[in-house]
Design an enzyme around this catalytic site. Structure first.
Site, PDB file in Angstrom:
ATOM      1  N   SER A  23       0.817  -1.222   0.000  1.00 44.27           N
ATOM      2  CA  SER A  23       0.000   0.000   0.000  1.00 44.27           C
ATOM      3  C   SER A  23       0.851   1.273   0.000  1.00 44.27           C
ATOM      4  O   SER A  23       0.318   2.378   0.030  1.00 44.27           O
ATOM      5  CB  SER A  23      -0.928  -0.001   1.216  1.00 44.27           C
ATOM      6  OG  SER A  23      -0.186  -0.217   2.405  1.00 44.27           O
ATOM      7  N   HIS A 156     -40.246  24.105 -11.808  1.00 40.04           N
ATOM      8  CA  HIS A 156     -40.294  23.285 -13.035  1.00 40.04           C
ATOM      9  C   HIS A 156     -39.512  23.945 -14.184  1.00 40.04           C
ATOM     10  O   HIS A 156     -39.846  23.757 -15.345  1.00 40.04           O
ATOM     11  CB  HIS A 156     -41.731  23.048 -13.498  1.00 40.04           C
ATOM     12  CG  HIS A 156     -42.665  22.658 -12.388  1.00 40.04           C
ATOM     13  ND1 HIS A 156     -42.814  21.348 -11.980  1.00 40.04           N
ATOM     14  CD2 HIS A 156     -43.466  23.413 -11.591  1.00 40.04           C
ATOM     15  CE1 HIS A 156     -43.697  21.323 -10.970  1.00 40.04           C
ATOM     16  NE2 HIS A 156     -44.098  22.558 -10.708  1.00 40.04           N
ATOM     17  N   SER A 277     -13.765  26.490 -28.323  1.00 42.72           N
ATOM     18  CA  SER A 277     -13.930  25.288 -29.119  1.00 42.72           C
ATOM     19  C   SER A 277     -12.826  25.251 -30.170  1.00 42.72           C
ATOM     20  O   SER A 277     -12.399  26.299 -30.666  1.00 42.72           O
ATOM     21  CB  SER A 277     -15.302  25.306 -29.789  1.00 42.72           C
ATOM     22  OG  SER A 277     -15.291  24.498 -30.950  1.00 42.72           O
ATOM     23  N   LYS A 283     -17.548  30.075 -29.786  1.00 38.44           N
ATOM     24  CA  LYS A 283     -17.878  29.412 -28.515  1.00 38.44           C
ATOM     25  C   LYS A 283     -17.081  29.920 -27.313  1.00 38.44           C
ATOM     26  O   LYS A 283     -15.890  30.184 -27.416  1.00 38.44           O
ATOM     27  CB  LYS A 283     -17.609  27.906 -28.643  1.00 38.44           C
ATOM     28  CG  LYS A 283     -18.655  27.147 -29.416  1.00 38.44           C
ATOM     29  CD  LYS A 283     -19.953  27.103 -28.644  1.00 38.44           C
ATOM     30  CE  LYS A 283     -20.903  26.098 -29.248  1.00 38.44           C
ATOM     31  NZ  LYS A 283     -20.780  24.790 -28.684  1.00 38.44           N
ATOM     32  N   GLU A 290     -19.359  22.432 -15.969  1.00 38.44           N
ATOM     33  CA  GLU A 290     -19.710  21.096 -16.464  1.00 38.44           C
ATOM     34  C   GLU A 290     -18.857  20.010 -15.812  1.00 38.44           C
ATOM     35  O   GLU A 290     -19.346  18.933 -15.465  1.00 38.44           O
ATOM     36  CB  GLU A 290     -19.567  21.041 -17.994  1.00 38.44           C
ATOM     37  CG  GLU A 290     -20.652  21.838 -18.703  1.00 38.44           C
ATOM     38  CD  GLU A 290     -20.401  21.982 -20.199  1.00 38.44           C
ATOM     39  OE1 GLU A 290     -19.513  21.296 -20.751  1.00 38.44           O
ATOM     40  OE2 GLU A 290     -21.093  22.807 -20.823  1.00 38.44           O
ATOM     41  N   TYR A 317     -10.170  -6.124  12.437  1.00 38.06           N
ATOM     42  CA  TYR A 317      -9.515  -5.669  11.213  1.00 38.06           C
ATOM     43  C   TYR A 317      -9.496  -6.764  10.160  1.00 38.06           C
ATOM     44  O   TYR A 317      -9.271  -7.937  10.438  1.00 38.06           O
ATOM     45  CB  TYR A 317      -8.066  -5.233  11.503  1.00 38.06           C
ATOM     46  CG  TYR A 317      -7.342  -4.817  10.232  1.00 38.06           C
ATOM     47  CD1 TYR A 317      -7.485  -3.531   9.722  1.00 38.06           C
ATOM     48  CD2 TYR A 317      -6.566  -5.731   9.515  1.00 38.06           C
ATOM     49  CE1 TYR A 317      -6.867  -3.159   8.539  1.00 38.06           C
ATOM     50  CE2 TYR A 317      -5.932  -5.358   8.328  1.00 38.06           C
ATOM     51  CZ  TYR A 317      -6.095  -4.066   7.850  1.00 38.06           C
ATOM     52  OH  TYR A 317      -5.491  -3.698   6.670  1.00 38.06           O
TER      53      TYR A 317
HETATM   54  N1  ARG Z   1      -1.965  -1.234   4.736  1.00 37.90           N
HETATM   55  C1  ARG Z   1      -2.856  -1.670   5.763  1.00 37.90           C
HETATM   56  C2  ARG Z   1      -4.179  -0.901   5.645  1.00 37.90           C
HETATM   57  O1  ARG Z   1      -4.189   0.087   4.987  1.00 37.90           O
HETATM   58  C3  ARG Z   1      -2.256  -1.409   7.069  1.00 37.90           C
HETATM   59  C4  ARG Z   1      -2.664  -2.362   8.157  1.00 37.90           C
HETATM   60  C5  ARG Z   1      -2.035  -3.654   7.936  1.00 37.90           C
HETATM   61  N2  ARG Z   1      -2.416  -4.607   8.923  1.00 37.90           N
HETATM   62  C6  ARG Z   1      -2.373  -5.910   8.678  1.00 37.90           C
HETATM   63  N3  ARG Z   1      -2.732  -6.674   9.602  1.00 37.90           N
HETATM   64  N4  ARG Z   1      -2.048  -6.362   7.502  1.00 37.90           N
HETATM   65  O2  ARG Z   1      -5.187  -1.283   6.139  1.00 37.90           O
END
Ligand code: ARG
Length: 473
Positions: A23, A156, A277, A283, A290, A317
């Site tokens: 990540s 309307h 345009s 234009k 938009e 988690y």
């Molecule tokens: N990259 C993970 C997230 O965004 C961080 C937590 C990771 N925890 C784990 N047990 N893999 O959620």
């Protein structure tokens, strides 16, 4: 591949799995929050005697050093690490050896990431509030200028009754003011610190969670560690509030697009905020409005995405929750960008007052007032409605406005009309007489503007402690 775990593994992670799981490419966005959280954690461990004074000093100094270098651009957050937490810990160990390995005592990445994201979002809530405040100032200034700018009010998308531009814009003031209230509300509700929840069941160390909460500017620690690591309600609330902001911006954009059309010509968008345009030289397109209207779907998408991600996750988690980041970052950047651009466009927008007034005059917006005139002269409302309906038909046929009829023509339809009808159906009278609070009459509008001016002088954010400077002292 650089990761914090591996002890119980006998094989390397498959490269595709590693990439899929990592990540760092997006969670590096909250590097600052991650390091501030670590500093608070270390200070607390030191205060509790879990780390020695020396270890505490060395760790705090080293994390501060990494933070400064990242911010100065002299240390790059390398994508070879799995996530931002691994990057910080590995850099720390690189620099101060074994002491660095003590950073993660009494902490899990689960409560760490819950904290980082909450700190990041909390700051974004304040940023969005600031942008809304700028928008409100521009709207109010424009309202003050246009108390006497008459225009048709629509239902309307048909001309209904005359209003003023100040009154029309006042509706948007209300919407964005409520959006600000939502920011304040979210801020207060989310201001519990999840750090110390551990992986899910707290820890066996004697942590002082009240202390870390205070160091990080929270009101209190979260009161259930399973919820602490797996709650994303605050983010859903924020995305929902951002969706509402986008809905408001999109409605406003739609009006500007209509008002800017050749048929309406109520406004002229500043050259700096419109585009041309490639083929049609005449234009001048309202692209910004938009695009704001178009980007609304993206923010709604983030809200629905996260709601869907969360709906099947058992406690506590689960890795699904990593999906909360990219979509939120995109939605936040989108909404903030739209707010800033729209405010700029609005402050430079030229209102074509003559066209607005002419449009209000030409659309029978005073028909209700003509009926009210008859009612005031003893005609039952239903009969008055019918009489004015016939007047409108007559005018359509002759291609004229009610005000253009002669008294004889009016009397031919109803003998009740007298010379004062012309004064009674003038646009100025129609607006001026609407005097109850919330109506477009100038006297009522002045009261509302005074309330708004008072409101804009207050700032709920000034109560927020400057915990960052305190923590980094
Ligand atoms: N990259 C993970 C997230 O965004 C961080 C937590 C990771 N925890 C784990 N047990 N893999 O959620």
């Amino acid at each position: 591949m650089a990761q914090l775990w591996g002890g119980r593994f006998t094989k390397e992670t498959d490269q595709l799995v590693y990439n899929f799981n990592a990540s760092i490419s997006f969670d590096k966005k909250f590097y600052r929050q991650d390091m501030l959280g670590s500093i608070a954690h270390v200070k607390m461990l030191g205060k509790q005697g879990i780390l020695t004074e020396q270890e505490t000093k060395d760790l705090v100094a080293a994390v501060k050093g990494i933070l400064q270098e990242v911010e100065a651009g002299t240390l790059e957050i390398s994508h070879e690490y799995e996530d931002i937490h691994s990057f910080v810990e590995a850099t720390l160990i690189d620099r101060i050896g074994d002491t660095g390995k003590k950073l993660h005592t009494g902490r899990s990445r689960n409560d760490q990431v819950a904290l980082d994201m909450r700190l990041f979002i909390r700051q974004e809530v304040l940023a969005v509030d600031g942008l809304l405040c700028e928008m409100l100032k521009v709207i109010l200034a424009t309202m003050e200028e246009h108390l006497d700018t008459y225009m048709p009010g629509f239902t309307h998308l048909q001309k209904a009754q005359p209003v003023t531009l100040a009154h029309h814009l006042g509706a948007y003031f209300e919407m964005f003011r409520r959006d600000r209230l939502r920011m304040q509300d979210i801020y207060q509700r989310m201001n519990d610190c999840p750090l110390g929840s551990g992986a899910l069941a707290g820890t066996t160390y004697d942590l002082d969670r009240y202390y870390t909460a205070e160091l990080l500017g929270f009101d209190r620690p979260t009161l259930n560690s399973m919820d602490g690591v797996s709650d994303r309600d605050y983010l859903i609330e924020f995305l929902s509030a951002l969706s509402t902001i986008m809905m408001h911006l999109s409605r406003f954009s739609e009006e500007i697009i209509i008002w800017n059309s050749n048929e309406y010509q109520f406004v002229e968008i500043d050259d700096a905020y419109s585009t041309g345009s490639s083929i049609m030289p005449q234009k001048k397109n309202p692209d910004i409005a938009e695009l704001v209207r178009g980007k609304t779907g993206r923010v709604y998408g983030a809200l629905i995405s996260l709601l869907t991600t969360m709906k099947g996750i058992p406690l506590a988690y689960n890795k699904d929750m990593q999906e909360d980041k990219e979509l939120s970052f995109d939605a936040i950047d989108t909404a903030k960008g739209c707010l800033a651009l729209f405010t700029g466009m609005l402050s430079s927008l030229k209102f074509c007052q003559d066209n607005m007034e002419a449009s209000a005059k030409n659309g029978f917006t005073n028909a209700t007032d003509a009926a009210d005139y008859l009612v005031n002269h003893g005609v039952p409302f239903r009969d008055a409605h019918g009489i004015v309906g016939r007047i409108v038909l007559y005018c359509i046929d002759k291609k004229i406005a009610i005000d253009d009829m002669s008294l004889e023509e009016l009397k031919a339809i109803s003998p009740v009309f007298e010379e004062d009808i012309f004064e009674a159906v003038s646009m100025e009278t129609c607006v001026k007489k609407r005097l109850t609070i919330g109506a477009p009459g100038q006297e009522a509008m002045k009261q509302v503007i005074a309330i708004h001016q008072e409101y804009l002088k207050q700032d709920w954010k000034k109560e927020i402690p400057d915990w960052e400077s305190e923590l980094l002292k």
